[in-house]
Enzyme design. Structure first.
Site, PDB file in Angstrom:
ATOM      1  CE  LYS A  17      42.738  21.815 -73.189  1.00 59.09           C
ATOM      2  NZ  LYS A  17      43.068  20.558 -72.874  1.00 59.09           N
TER       3      LYS A  17
HETATM    4  C1  LIG Z   1      44.310  20.088 -73.721  1.00 58.77           C
HETATM    5  C2  LIG Z   1      45.235  18.946 -73.267  1.00 58.77           C
HETATM    6  C3  LIG Z   1      46.509  18.732 -73.772  1.00 58.77           C
HETATM    7  C4  LIG Z   1      46.807  19.574 -75.229  1.00 58.77           C
HETATM    8  O1  LIG Z   1      47.063  21.184 -75.283  1.00 58.77           O
HETATM    9  P1  LIG Z   1      46.743  21.810 -76.325  1.00 58.77           P
HETATM   10  O2  LIG Z   1      47.000  22.986 -75.841  1.00 58.77           O
HETATM   11  O3  LIG Z   1      45.501  21.631 -77.167  1.00 58.77           O
HETATM   12  O4  LIG Z   1      47.808  21.221 -77.332  1.00 58.77           O
HETATM   13  C5  LIG Z   1      47.450  18.031 -73.246  1.00 58.77           C
HETATM   14  N1  LIG Z   1      46.936  17.332 -71.972  1.00 58.77           N
HETATM   15  C6  LIG Z   1      45.954  17.578 -71.489  1.00 58.77           C
HETATM   16  C7  LIG Z   1      45.662  16.685 -70.280  1.00 58.77           C
HETATM   17  C8  LIG Z   1      44.734  18.304 -71.917  1.00 58.77           C
HETATM   18  O5  LIG Z   1      43.813  18.212 -71.389  1.00 58.77           O
END
Ligand SMILES: *Cc1c(COP(=O)(O)O)cnc(C)c1O
Length: 479
Positions: A115
């Site tokens: 993220k």
């Molecule tokens: C947010 C997140 C995801 C999922 O990503 P999306 O874009 O919401 O599908 C997968 N793994 C981790 C560790 C995350 O923080």
């Protein structure tokens, strides 16, 4: 000129800056770029050798016109977005000797999840646009664990932004909680919300109610940096290009990405990269909350009660970015998307007809990975090679294994590792033999430092959240 349309098609399109600052379209839809640029082979050839930040500049300038953000400013914002990274180029780790199986490590940013990549850019971009317009924003965002830390870190100290990460108390790891509550910035105030039986989805509902109240939204200057924000999805196209260029032997070779999918934003980045011309296919890897798996295996989008899993960041009941995917898969049929949204909101379920289901499934297989399989994937790989996956990366690797035989021929597969294992020590302890100490690979200095820092947070119950947030935000705007 790229414009941003609503997936529901009921509001007029807007330019990039407005799409990013508003988050949702006025009709409640999500923004999608139009047109999606198609890349020539010559362009791809030129991109092939670029490092991550230069590649990001190329990809993002396909979506952001220089009249909206001058190229030089875009370049500076992107350079700046990666300064807090250990290194901007995400490593690709081979899992075998014949180049068929890889892990893409996207967790080398400041809060150790993928993220950080999009959030660092989005919040800087917002701050830049706000400065230009002499405006302020109050960001509220629901988090299942990693969005909150990434946003808190990126927003800390930015003058034009106040940030309220909301999280379901007790449902994220202690490490994730600490990352949010120890940023030590006046403008960041995490809120631990008790009583969320549906986890982060309950918080999404409150956020959607606040955003749906137009006068309130204006007064409180509300916006969101959840992956409803198109700025994040766009930035998440870059790693698909980057990994493709590193792994594919020749341009044009097919490649599979196995993606641990929650709100489906990361996956939508991949879908956009494919729409731009990258010859990639997907494994949509979910945990026991298999909403997305039901879509791709049965053609039904249906809500089910939340189940807690070891891969908690993808414990999501309504993967809202799916509407974007539906829009892309139906060649921009906003009327169709709007009908589906209305039906889903009314009945909690939508069944797609065969023709549409075939379009949805094109180049996508899905699977649901159990907690037991998540643990055994972590422990097997660790015992065999010493490589430690976090539970979400493990869902991707296990998902790729479970779907292997569904792909024709020997197509290489890249599993997307979305978080550093140090964020989930409790799960790691379960995966390794009882009594074994946490291995070196499960530690990270930034987490150890957070343990020493002072914390700041608000606590409230779900029923009070809406009211409480309004009060807090009003106060912050007066201050
Ligand atoms: C947010 C997140 C995801 C999922 O990503 P999306 O874009 O919401 O599908 C997968 N793994 C981790 C560790 C995350 O923080």
């Amino acid at each position: 000129m790229v414009i941003y349309r609503s997936t529901r098609g009921l509001s007029p399109p807007v330019p990039f800056d407005q799409a990013v600052l508003e988050g949702f379209s006025a009709d409640g839809g999500l923004f999608v770029p139009d047109p999606v640029p198609r890349l020539t082979d010559a362009r791809l050839q030129h991109w092939k050798s670029l490092g991550y930040v230069d590649l990001a500049k190329e990809v993002m300038s396909c979506y952001i016109d220089p009249e909206v953000v001058p190229k030089q400013d875009l370049g500076r914002l992107l350079d700046d977005s990666f300064t807090a990274f250990e290194h901007p180029d995400p490593p690709l780790v081979p899992l075998d000797k014949d180049g068929q199986s890889w892990i893409l490590e996207l967790f080398h940013g400041p809060t150790l999840s993928f993220k950080d990549i999009a959030m660092g850019f989005l919040i800087r971009m917002m701050d830049y646009l706000l400065d230009r317009n002499d405006e302020r924003l109050s960001l509220i965002l629901a988090t299942t664990g990693d969005t909150g830390p990434a946003a808190a870190y990126a927003a800390a100290g930015r003058e034009r932004i106040n940030c309220w990460p909301l999280y379901p108390a007790g449902m994220i790891s202690l490490e994730q909680e600490m990352q949010m509550t120890t940023v030590g910035a006046e403008n960041v105030c995490p809120v631990a919300v008790h009583g969320c039986s549906n986890g982060g989805d309950d918080l999404d509902v409150v956020a959607a109610r606040l955003f749906g109240d137009e006068p309130l939204k204006k007064r409180l200057k509300l916006s969101s940096v959840n992956s409803i924000n198109i700025g994040r999805v766009l930035m998440q196209t870059v790693h698909y290009f980057y990994a493709y260029f590193r792994v594919a032997e020749r341009l044009g070779d097919p490649l599979i990405f196995s993606i641990p999918a929650g709100a489906f934003g990361n996956f939508c980045g991949g879908a956009l990269a494919r729409a731009m011309g990258l010859p990639i296919q997907f494994v949509c890897a979910t945990n026991k909350n298999g909403t997305l798996h039901r879509i791709f295996s049965q053609g039904v989008f249906a809500k089910r009660p939340l189940r807690h899993s070891l891969s908690s960041a993808i414990d999501i009941v309504v993967p809202y970015n799916f509407w974007r995917f539906l829009y892309l898969a139906s060649s921009g049929d906003a009327e169709l998307v709007n009908r589906a949204v209305v039906e889903f909101e009314r009945d909690g379920t939508v069944q797609f007809d065969d023709a549409l289901y075939d379009k949805l499934r094109y180049g996508v297989v899905s699977t649901s990975v159990s907690d037991a399989r998540t643990l055994s994937t972590m422990s097997d790989l660790f015992q065999r090679t010493g490589y430690l996956l976090d539970p979400h990366g493990a869902v991707a690797v296990a998902g790729a294994e479970q779907c292997r035989e569904k792909f024709a021929g020997d197509i290489a597969c890249v599993s997307v590792a979305t978080a550093h294992p140090a964020k989930f020590p409790e799960v790691i302890k379960q995966a390794l033999p009882a009594g074994r100490q946490l291995p070196e690979a499960a530690l990270h200095p930034s987490i150890e430092m957070a343990k020493q820092a002072a914390t700041r947070l608000l606590t409230c119950r779900l029923e009070e959240l809406e009211h409480r947030l309004q009060e807090e935000i009003e106060t912050s705007l007066r201050g």
